[in-house]
Design a protein around this motif. Sequence first.
Motif, PDB file in Angstrom:
ATOM      1  N   ASN A 372      39.545  58.498  52.581  1.00 37.25           N
ATOM      2  CA  ASN A 372      39.674  58.386  54.029  1.00 37.25           C
ATOM      3  C   ASN A 372      40.925  59.105  54.521  1.00 37.25           C
ATOM      4  OD1 ASN A 372      37.390  56.792  54.012  1.00 37.25           O
ATOM      5  ND2 ASN A 372      38.551  54.866  53.972  1.00 37.25           N
ATOM      6  N   GLY A 373      40.877  59.560  55.746  1.00 42.90           N
ATOM      7  CA  GLY A 373      42.046  60.178  56.358  1.00 42.90           C
ATOM      8  C   GLY A 373      42.964  59.135  56.949  1.00 42.90           C
ATOM      9  N   LEU A 375      46.564  58.805  59.174  1.00 45.44           N
ATOM     10  CA  LEU A 375      47.635  59.424  59.955  1.00 45.44           C
ATOM     11  C   LEU A 375      48.493  58.324  60.553  1.00 45.44           C
ATOM     12  CD1 LEU A 375      44.747  61.042  60.798  1.00 45.44           C
ATOM     13  CD2 LEU A 375      46.425  62.541  61.901  1.00 45.44           C
ATOM     14  N   CYS A 386      50.564  62.434  57.321  1.00 46.26           N
ATOM     15  CA  CYS A 386      49.123  62.488  57.105  1.00 46.26           C
ATOM     16  C   CYS A 386      48.872  62.669  55.619  1.00 46.26           C
ATOM     17  CB  CYS A 386      48.469  63.605  57.914  1.00 46.26           C
ATOM     18  SG  CYS A 386      48.800  65.267  57.294  1.00 46.26           S
ATOM     19  N   THR A 390      43.084  63.256  55.357  1.00 53.28           N
ATOM     20  CA  THR A 390      43.114  63.745  56.743  1.00 53.28           C
ATOM     21  C   THR A 390      42.964  65.260  56.781  1.00 53.28           C
ATOM     22  OG1 THR A 390      44.561  61.909  57.369  1.00 53.28           O
ATOM     23  CG2 THR A 390      44.485  63.805  58.849  1.00 53.28           C
ATOM     24  N   GLN A 391      43.691  65.946  55.896  1.00 48.60           N
ATOM     25  CA  GLN A 391      43.606  67.404  55.866  1.00 48.60           C
ATOM     26  C   GLN A 391      42.185  67.867  55.554  1.00 48.60           C
ATOM     27  OE1 GLN A 391      46.861  69.044  53.391  1.00 48.60           O
ATOM     28  NE2 GLN A 391      47.795  67.017  53.535  1.00 48.60           N
ATOM     29  N   LEU A 394      39.811  66.939  58.751  1.00 49.13           N
ATOM     30  CA  LEU A 394      40.104  67.773  59.925  1.00 49.13           C
ATOM     31  C   LEU A 394      40.154  69.260  59.593  1.00 49.13           C
ATOM     32  CD1 LEU A 394      42.880  65.661  61.715  1.00 49.13           C
ATOM     33  CD2 LEU A 394      40.394  65.623  62.069  1.00 49.13           C
ATOM     34  N   THR A 398      48.975  70.259  56.581  1.00 47.74           N
ATOM     35  CA  THR A 398      49.953  69.275  57.051  1.00 47.74           C
ATOM     36  C   THR A 398      50.759  69.821  58.219  1.00 47.74           C
ATOM     37  OG1 THR A 398      50.141  68.336  54.812  1.00 47.74           O
ATOM     38  CG2 THR A 398      51.915  67.843  56.347  1.00 47.74           C
ATOM     39  N   ILE A 401      49.287  69.419  61.578  1.00 50.05           N
ATOM     40  CA  ILE A 401      49.082  68.059  62.086  1.00 50.05           C
ATOM     41  C   ILE A 401      50.403  67.371  62.417  1.00 50.05           C
ATOM     42  CG2 ILE A 401      48.129  65.788  61.530  1.00 50.05           C
ATOM     43  CD1 ILE A 401      46.163  67.230  59.655  1.00 50.05           C
ATOM     44  N   LEU A 467      40.538  57.496  59.398  1.00 49.02           N
ATOM     45  CA  LEU A 467      39.249  58.137  59.611  1.00 49.02           C
ATOM     46  C   LEU A 467      38.432  58.028  58.331  1.00 49.02           C
ATOM     47  CD1 LEU A 467      40.373  61.407  61.425  1.00 49.02           C
ATOM     48  CD2 LEU A 467      39.096  59.529  62.469  1.00 49.02           C
TER      49      LEU A 467
END
Length: 765
Positions: A372-373, A375, A386, A390-391, A394, A398, A401, A467
């Motif tokens: 999971n992402g 942040l 992050c 996340t990377q 999305l 890094t 973001i 996320l």
Amino acid sequence: MSDVRDEASNDGEESAPRPRGRRNRGRNATLLLSVSNRLATITSLEEQLDALIEISVEATDADRATLFLNDAATGELYARVARGGELRDLRILNSTGIAGAVFTSGKGMIIADAYADSRFSNTVDQVTGYQTRNMVSAPIRTLRGEVLGVVQCLNKLEGDFETADLELLEALATQASVVLHGSVMVRRMEESRQQEAQFLKVVTDLSTEIQLGPLLQKIMGAITDMLDADRATLFLNNAKTSELYTEIGLGLGASKISLPNSAGIAGTVFSSGETINIPYAYADLRFDPSFDTRTGYFTRSVLCVPVVNKEGRRIGVTQVLNKRGGPFTEEDEAHLKAFTAQIAICLENAQLFEDVQSMKNYNETMLESMSNGVLTFDGEGVAVTCNAGTQRILRARTSDIVGRSAADLFTGQNGWIRERLETAIRSKGSEAVMDGTLDVRGESRSVNLTITPLRQSGDEAGVLLMLEDISDEKRMQSTLSRYMGPAVAAKLMEQGQEALGGQSGEATILFTDVRDFTTLTEELGAPGTVSLLNEYFTIMEDCVNREGGLVDKFIGDAIMAVFGAPMSHEDNEDRAVRAAISMINDLAAYNRRRASEGKRAIEMGVGINTDSVVSGNIGSPRKMDYTVIGDGVNLASRLEGLCKPYGAKILVSGQTLARLRGTYRTRPIDFVVVKGKTEPAAVHEVMDFHDGESFPNLVEVLGHFRDGLGFYRERDWARGIACFEQALALNGADAASRVYIERCRHFESDPPPEEWRGEWVMTSK
């Protein structure tokens, strides 16, 4: 008459010899003078002792001599042997034997018949094969009357030792004592200086080390060297569990120990804060011999001191075992107390650093390993951190973001995320959205969104946004994993179909099979058999999955699992062995539940082999299976089949055993030529799951079995049978010992060929 002697001399006649007494006195004076002169030119104590031994042998016309010096710290006489060299490190109590009698009384002795003297011990003669007939023994006494040791001369070359020999030996010893006393004192001073220098160096090294692992390694190494001990263990107290546990123990290998902080010698020292010095461990009721029994180690002496921090609180104990040459002394106690006082602060600082670093690493690893992402945003809505998830979700770096506001990151179709984030910051509450749509560079992805407030010291520190990708790709992976295993499905989704094409490499194969399965199916019927297999396979598959293995296939009641394909680890062999041990233990728990329900227990065997294999998707265009093939797979299956005749539950090949990194309790079983092979394979049994109930007297049985196997391979059938029968007497259920008794008896009547090297040819699978 002088004229007559002169005339006789002039006529060429020999002059009359001088009296023997005058000649001996002159020779003795020369010897005494040579002692002083010779020893004075030698600076090494060892060379001085050797020189005195040589002079003593020459002076008394003896076959050999032995020189004992007193060790005041241990109350022992330690010997230097003149010739033969068998007993250079001989030690005896300074009150026993003839040497002890001379040392204690300070008076020399002549023993005309050694074996007739009750004080004489023939132990040394038995060990060396030497025969002592007679001896002369004298104390090495300083001018002030202090006895430094004893010198003994053995077996006069001609006749017996006389009073003159004793007097000469006493004179030699007294003459040499001045130089020897000085050398002994110099050596003690040098040893003390070296110990102090070593102590200061170690303390300096420790003060610069903040990593707990290297610090503990240095501490244990320094203690064993400083006290000349065999083993050292540092027990630290776990205040939460009230247990003492080992972080590291020199000489323990991979063994880990934990015990209540009031149990045993270590617990007694921790509870009382008092040092314990035990010269004979097995004579002390506080000593627990169970660890010796499990490991085969023998504890003689123990020194244990508390480790106290700067606040005076006990944080552990240091335990040292088996000082070489005798029990631990008061000087050893003082050194260890001083050392632990110096290391306590270093240890506590390192522990604190380790805890902080461990927590930091744990948090970072946890975040990075999450699919999971995650942040974090500050109170102004600016991204602070992050993770890799996340990377990936999305499709950003890094730097793209972190440092940007939510208004910049989530625009257009993703504006709903910004709105939820701003609401959470204002309300200081949580937000959640299930199955939301996230636009990633024009591609729609399904995500679950969770926003949670962050607090630091009671104050608001921002929010955490998570996320969870639940797109079609993830749904597909979840579906595939039910049919081809999570690891294979993950690799297929990550790298595509090409990743599962033909590949060759090394892997560890594990086979299991249920014993007497046909009988079970007849008893249970079709519905009961299916239900049983589903429960059994679930338990077994969990054991494989926990160790990162892949269940390749179910073959009737058998299981084939792979460790090393499609994803490999550095410790594939250990993972396979640990999975097998878990299988046996978990199956035992399952059988206990079945027994409580009045159901029959299930028995199984496991075979493990490591070899080169070929892996990939194999099948037809309509049905494909990811699997591995090769001779290594076949051998694993054969090993599983061998479990039954040897009465084993887990058998591993020599290739697997050689690659294991952990420490396991194993025993060699056989060199077997399995069906379809021509070369023998080494087979070993893993026995870590056994306890005293499932395998009584395990350590003793394994000792007799290994001895018997050695005699068997040396063709000594009778001695082999005796060893295996001893093993059976301790554990009558040891089928392997019974197998070898039958083989030995077979070979007694029908010996194997000359080229036989211990192998056994199996005629069935």
